[in-house]
Design a protein around this motif. Structure first.
Motif, PDB file in Angstrom:
ATOM      1  N   UNK A   1       0.912  -1.214  -0.056  1.00  0.00           N
ATOM      2  CA  UNK A   1      -0.112   0.006   0.039  1.00  0.00           C
ATOM      3  C   UNK A   1       0.814   1.259  -0.052  1.00  0.00           C
ATOM      4  N   UNK A   2       2.067   1.366   0.689  1.00  0.00           N
ATOM      5  CA  UNK A   2       2.735   2.247   0.888  1.00  0.00           C
ATOM      6  C   UNK A   2       3.515   2.822  -0.463  1.00  0.00           C
ATOM      7  N   UNK A   3       3.713   2.025  -1.525  1.00  0.00           N
ATOM      8  CA  UNK A   3       4.323   2.228  -2.501  1.00  0.00           C
ATOM      9  C   UNK A   3       3.551   3.035  -3.418  1.00  0.00           C
ATOM     10  N   UNK A   4       2.357   2.892  -3.113  1.00  0.00           N
ATOM     11  CA  UNK A   4       1.097   3.793  -3.832  1.00  0.00           C
ATOM     12  C   UNK A   4       0.910   5.003  -3.066  1.00  0.00           C
ATOM     13  N   UNK A   5       0.525   4.910  -1.648  1.00  0.00           N
ATOM     14  CA  UNK A   5      -0.105   5.938  -0.870  1.00  0.00           C
ATOM     15  C   UNK A   5       1.089   6.971  -0.954  1.00  0.00           C
ATOM     16  N   UNK A   6       2.166   6.547  -0.498  1.00  0.00           N
ATOM     17  CA  UNK A   6       3.277   7.634   0.136  1.00  0.00           C
ATOM     18  C   UNK A   6       3.682   8.393  -1.121  1.00  0.00           C
TER      19      UNK A   6
ATOM     20  N   UNK B   1       3.009  10.438  -8.239  1.00  0.00           N
ATOM     21  CA  UNK B   1       2.372   9.627  -9.193  1.00  0.00           C
ATOM     22  C   UNK B   1       1.323  10.315 -10.033  1.00  0.00           C
ATOM     23  N   UNK B   2       0.506  11.277  -9.467  1.00  0.00           N
ATOM     24  CA  UNK B   2      -0.377  12.295 -10.178  1.00  0.00           C
ATOM     25  C   UNK B   2       0.634  13.152 -11.103  1.00  0.00           C
ATOM     26  N   UNK B   3       1.660  13.762 -10.621  1.00  0.00           N
ATOM     27  CA  UNK B   3       2.399  14.715 -11.167  1.00  0.00           C
ATOM     28  C   UNK B   3       3.193  14.421 -12.209  1.00  0.00           C
ATOM     29  N   UNK B   4       3.882  13.162 -12.004  1.00  0.00           N
ATOM     30  CA  UNK B   4       5.112  12.598 -12.956  1.00  0.00           C
ATOM     31  C   UNK B   4       4.518  11.310 -13.689  1.00  0.00           C
ATOM     32  N   UNK B   5       3.719  10.620 -13.154  1.00  0.00           N
ATOM     33  CA  UNK B   5       3.057   9.452 -14.004  1.00  0.00           C
ATOM     34  C   UNK B   5       1.853   9.988 -14.724  1.00  0.00           C
ATOM     35  N   UNK B   6       0.921  10.658 -14.185  1.00  0.00           N
ATOM     36  CA  UNK B   6      -0.529  11.223 -14.747  1.00  0.00           C
ATOM     37  C   UNK B   6      -0.155  12.607 -15.493  1.00  0.00           C
TER      38      UNK B   6
ATOM     39  N   UNK C   1      -5.620  -1.583 -12.615  1.00  0.00           N
ATOM     40  CA  UNK C   1      -5.997  -0.307 -13.417  1.00  0.00           C
ATOM     41  C   UNK C   1      -4.826   0.704 -13.858  1.00  0.00           C
ATOM     42  N   UNK C   2      -4.188   1.118 -12.624  1.00  0.00           N
ATOM     43  CA  UNK C   2      -2.903   2.341 -12.931  1.00  0.00           C
ATOM     44  C   UNK C   2      -1.971   1.498 -13.468  1.00  0.00           C
ATOM     45  N   UNK C   3      -1.816   0.314 -13.580  1.00  0.00           N
ATOM     46  CA  UNK C   3      -0.756  -0.525 -14.304  1.00  0.00           C
ATOM     47  C   UNK C   3      -1.017  -0.332 -15.929  1.00  0.00           C
TER      48      UNK C   3
ATOM     49  N   UNK D   1      13.198   3.138 -14.569  1.00  0.00           N
ATOM     50  CA  UNK D   1      12.078   2.309 -15.022  1.00  0.00           C
ATOM     51  C   UNK D   1      10.758   2.912 -15.103  1.00  0.00           C
ATOM     52  N   UNK D   2      10.575   3.981 -14.316  1.00  0.00           N
ATOM     53  CA  UNK D   2       9.114   4.750 -14.293  1.00  0.00           C
ATOM     54  C   UNK D   2       8.374   4.090 -13.150  1.00  0.00           C
ATOM     55  N   UNK D   3       7.067   4.661 -13.173  1.00  0.00           N
ATOM     56  CA  UNK D   3       6.171   4.194 -11.843  1.00  0.00           C
ATOM     57  C   UNK D   3       5.399   2.928 -12.398  1.00  0.00           C
ATOM     58  N   UNK D   4       5.329   2.512 -13.576  1.00  0.00           N
ATOM     59  CA  UNK D   4       4.480   1.118 -13.743  1.00  0.00           C
ATOM     60  C   UNK D   4       5.222   0.169 -13.055  1.00  0.00           C
ATOM     61  N   UNK D   5       6.645  -0.103 -13.398  1.00  0.00           N
ATOM     62  CA  UNK D   5       7.031  -1.533 -12.427  1.00  0.00           C
ATOM     63  C   UNK D   5       6.741  -1.286 -10.800  1.00  0.00           C
ATOM     64  N   UNK D   6       6.845   0.102 -10.304  1.00  0.00           N
ATOM     65  CA  UNK D   6       6.702   0.224  -8.964  1.00  0.00           C
ATOM     66  C   UNK D   6       5.500  -0.527  -8.690  1.00  0.00           C
ATOM     67  N   UNK D   7       4.361  -0.016  -9.457  1.00  0.00           N
ATOM     68  CA  UNK D   7       2.913  -0.170  -8.855  1.00  0.00           C
ATOM     69  C   UNK D   7       2.910  -1.825  -9.143  1.00  0.00           C
ATOM     70  N   UNK D   8       3.397  -2.294 -10.105  1.00  0.00           N
ATOM     71  CA  UNK D   8       3.443  -3.876 -10.119  1.00  0.00           C
ATOM     72  C   UNK D   8       3.873  -4.528  -9.187  1.00  0.00           C
ATOM     73  N   UNK D   9       5.100  -3.905  -8.685  1.00  0.00           N
ATOM     74  CA  UNK D   9       5.606  -4.529  -7.121  1.00  0.00           C
ATOM     75  C   UNK D   9       4.714  -4.569  -6.123  1.00  0.00           C
ATOM     76  N   UNK D  10       3.915  -3.305  -6.011  1.00  0.00           N
ATOM     77  CA  UNK D  10       3.246  -3.202  -4.974  1.00  0.00           C
ATOM     78  C   UNK D  10       1.975  -4.330  -4.952  1.00  0.00           C
ATOM     79  N   UNK D  11       1.847  -4.660  -6.226  1.00  0.00           N
ATOM     80  CA  UNK D  11       0.429  -5.934  -6.409  1.00  0.00           C
ATOM     81  C   UNK D  11       1.087  -7.208  -5.699  1.00  0.00           C
ATOM     82  N   UNK D  12       2.202  -7.401  -6.061  1.00  0.00           N
ATOM     83  CA  UNK D  12       2.707  -8.721  -5.705  1.00  0.00           C
ATOM     84  C   UNK D  12       2.954  -8.518  -3.978  1.00  0.00           C
ATOM     85  N   UNK D  13       3.476  -7.588  -3.481  1.00  0.00           N
ATOM     86  CA  UNK D  13       3.513  -7.435  -1.971  1.00  0.00           C
ATOM     87  C   UNK D  13       2.243  -7.655  -1.368  1.00  0.00           C
ATOM     88  N   UNK D  14       1.395  -6.760  -1.764  1.00  0.00           N
ATOM     89  CA  UNK D  14      -0.158  -6.775  -1.232  1.00  0.00           C
ATOM     90  C   UNK D  14      -0.591  -8.073  -1.005  1.00  0.00           C
ATOM     91  N   UNK D  15      -0.470  -8.966  -2.151  1.00  0.00           N
ATOM     92  CA  UNK D  15      -1.086 -10.200  -2.222  1.00  0.00           C
ATOM     93  C   UNK D  15      -0.366 -11.253  -1.375  1.00  0.00           C
TER      94      UNK D  15
END
Length: 419
Positions: A250-255, A260-265, A321-323, A392-406
Motif C-alpha cells: 500500500x505504501x508504494x502507492x499511497x506515499x 504519481x499524479x504529477x510525474x506519472x499522470x 488499472x493504474x498499471x 524504469x518509471x512508476x509502472x514497475x513500482x505499481x506492479x511490485x506493490x500488487x505482488x507485495x500486497x497479495x
C-alpha cells in the motif's frame, strides 16, 4: 458533584491482564476520536513535506524524501519498541500507558511545528526524526489499550472504532494536505497541535488505574535487550510478516500519490492537490463502509483471517488499472477499491495483532515490534522507489506493490490462534 469515570481494574499480581468490563461502553468512541486527533497530523505531514521539498528543489525531491523518511522510520522503529518496553515497566498513579500518550503527543506537536521554520535539509531531517520519536512514544502505549481494556468478544467493535478514527485521520489528513499543498509550511506549522488534544482526551476520558503496586522485574541492560527481542512464536511472526508486506504494498502507492499524479499522470501540482482532496473524501466513504461492516461482523462470526486476506486481495487488485491504463479514472478506481479493502483491513487487523500476542506481560513491547510492520514500509518504500522509478518509471513500482500486497494476505493463512 459528578465523580470522574473509573478505569478498568488491573490485576496486581501475576499476569497483568486487566479485569476488563463486559461491555465496551464509551471507550470505543474515545479510542476512535483519540486516534483521529493523534494520527491526522502525521498523515497530512507526508504530503506537505513532499510539497516542501518540491518547492526547495524539483531535481532532488525523490532522493531527499527517501533520506528523510528512511532516517525517520529507523528512529521510529527503535522508539516504538523502546517506549513499549518503558510503558510495560511504568509504575505510576496514572497507570502504564496514559503518561506516555500525553507526553508523547506534546513532544510530537513541538517537533512537527518546528518543521515549518527551517530552510535547511539537515535540520529538516533532524526535526523529522524528533517528530517520529515523539509519535512512537504515543503509538506503542496507545495500541496496548485494546488488549489491556477490551474483552475479547468486543475486540472487533473496539477495533472498528479505532479503524474509524484512523480512517478519518487518513482521509481528512490527506484532504487537508491536498488543500494546503501550495503552502506546505503553513500547514505544518499548525496541524500538529491537534495531537495534544488526543492525548488529553485519553487522559481525561479513559483514565487508567494506578500501576504503582504492580510487580516489576529488576532492571538490567541484558534483560532489557532480551525483552526487546520478538517472541519466538510462529503465529506472531507470520502476523508480523503479513502486516509488513501488505503495508509495503500500500505504501508504494499511497506515499507517492502526489508524485504519481504529477510525474506519472502528468498533472500540475495544484491539480494533483485537488485530486488528492477528492480521493480523501472517496476513501472516507468506501473505507467507512468496510470498517462498519467488517468489525462487528468479525465479532458475530468469530472469524478474523478472512477479512484480512480479502482486504489484502482488494489492495492488490485495486492497483491493476493504474498499471494497465494510467489515467485519472484508473486512479479513482484504485481509491474506491483500495478504500473498501483498507476499511476491512483496519477494522480487523488490530484484533489479529491482539490475538497473536503470546502473553500479557509485555503487551506494549510486543505490539511495538508488530508496529515495525507499519514503520518499516516507510524505510523500504523510498528505497524501492529510488531504485526503480528513475530508470524504469512508476509502472514497475505499481506492479511490485500488487505482488507485495497479495503476499501479505497469504501470510495470514498459517496463523493458528486466529480463526
Amino acid at each position: 458533584m459528578s465523580t470522574p469515570p473509573q478505569a478498568p481494574e488491573l490485576a496486581l499480581a501475576g499476569d497483568p491482564t486487566p479485569d476488563v468490563p463486559a461491555g465496551l461502553g464509551r471507550l470505543g468512541p474515545v479510542l476512535g476520536a483519540a486516534n483521529l486527533s493523534l494520527l491526522l497530523p502525521y498523515n497530512a505531514a507526508g504530503t506537505l513535506v513532499q510539497a516542501l521539498l518540491e518547492q526547495w528543489d524539483e531535481h532532488t525531491k525523490l532522493s531527499h524524501y527517501a533520506i528523510l523518511t528512511t532516517s525517520g522510520a529507523v528512529a521510529a522503529m527503535v522508539a516504538n519498541i523502546g517506549f513499549g518496553v518503558l510503558s510495560d515497566r511504568t509504575r505510576s498513579r496514572w497507570g502504564r500507558r496514559n503518561p506516555w500518550i500525553l507526553g508523547g503527543s506534546l513532544g510530537t506537536a513541538i517537533a512537527g511545528c518546528a518543521l515549518s521554520f527551517t530552510h535547511s535539509f539537515p535540520v529538516l531531517v533532524l526535526l523529522w526524526i524528533a517528530m517520529q520519536i515523539g509519535l512512537n512514544a504515543v503509538i506503542g502505549p496507545l495500541a496496548a489499550l485494546l488488549p489491556d481494556r477490551v474483552a475479547q468478544r468486543n475486540l472487533g467493535r473496539a477495533s472498528a472504532w479505532i479503524g474509524i478514527g484512523s480512517l478519518l485521520a487518513l482521509t481528512i489528513g490527506g484532504a487537508g494536505a491536498g488543500l494546503l499543498v501550495a503552502a506546505p509550511a503553513a500547514g505544518l506549522r499548525w496541524i500538529f497541535w491537534l495531537m495534544p488534544l488526543g492525548g488529553l482526551l485519553i487522559w481525561l476520558a479513559a483514565p487508567d488505574r494506578s500501576s504503582a503496586a504492580l510487580a516489576r522485574e529488576p532492571f538490567t541492560v541484558r534483560k532489557l535487550l532480551q525483552t526487546a527481542l520478538p517472541p519466538r512464536d510462529a503465529d506472531y511472526l507470520w502476523a508480523l510478516l503479513g502486516r509488513l508486506l501488505t503495508g509495503l504494498g500500500l505504501n508504494l502507492v499511497l506515499v507517492y500519490q502526489l508524485y504519481i499524479l504529477t510525474d506519472y499522470l502528468n498533472l500540475s501540482t495544484s491539480h494533483a492537490g485537488s485530486v488528492i482532496a477528492v480521493a480523501g473524501a472517496l476513501t472516507a466513504v468506501t473505507a467507512g463502509i468496510g470498517i462498519a461492516t467488517a468489525g462487528p461482523l468479525s465479532d458475530r462470526l468469530g472469524r478474523r483471517k478472512i477479512f484480512v486476506v480479502s482486504a489484502a486481495a482488494a489492495a492488490a487488485v485495486s492497483v491493476l488499472p493504474l498499471v494497465i491504463v494510467p489515467s485519472l479514472g484508473a486512479f479513482f478506481t484504485f481509491v474506491v477499491v483500495a478504500g473498501l479493502g483498507y476499511g476491512c483491513y483496519v477494522a480487523v487487523d488490530q484484533v489479529v495483532m491482539a490475538e497473536v500476542l503470546p502473553d500479557g506481560e509485555h503487551r506494549a513491547k510486543d505490539l511495538g515490534i508488530l508496529n515495525i510492520a507499519n514503520t518499516m514500509p516507510q524505510v523500504l518504500a523510498p528505497v524501492i522507489a529510488v531504485a526503480v522509478v528513475p530508470g524504469l518509471g512508476y509502472r514497475p513500482l505499481l506492479a511490485i506493490s500488487i505482488v507485495l500486497a497479495a503476499a501479505g494476505g497469504l501470510c495470514m493463512l498459517p496463523i493458528r490462534r486466529v480463526t
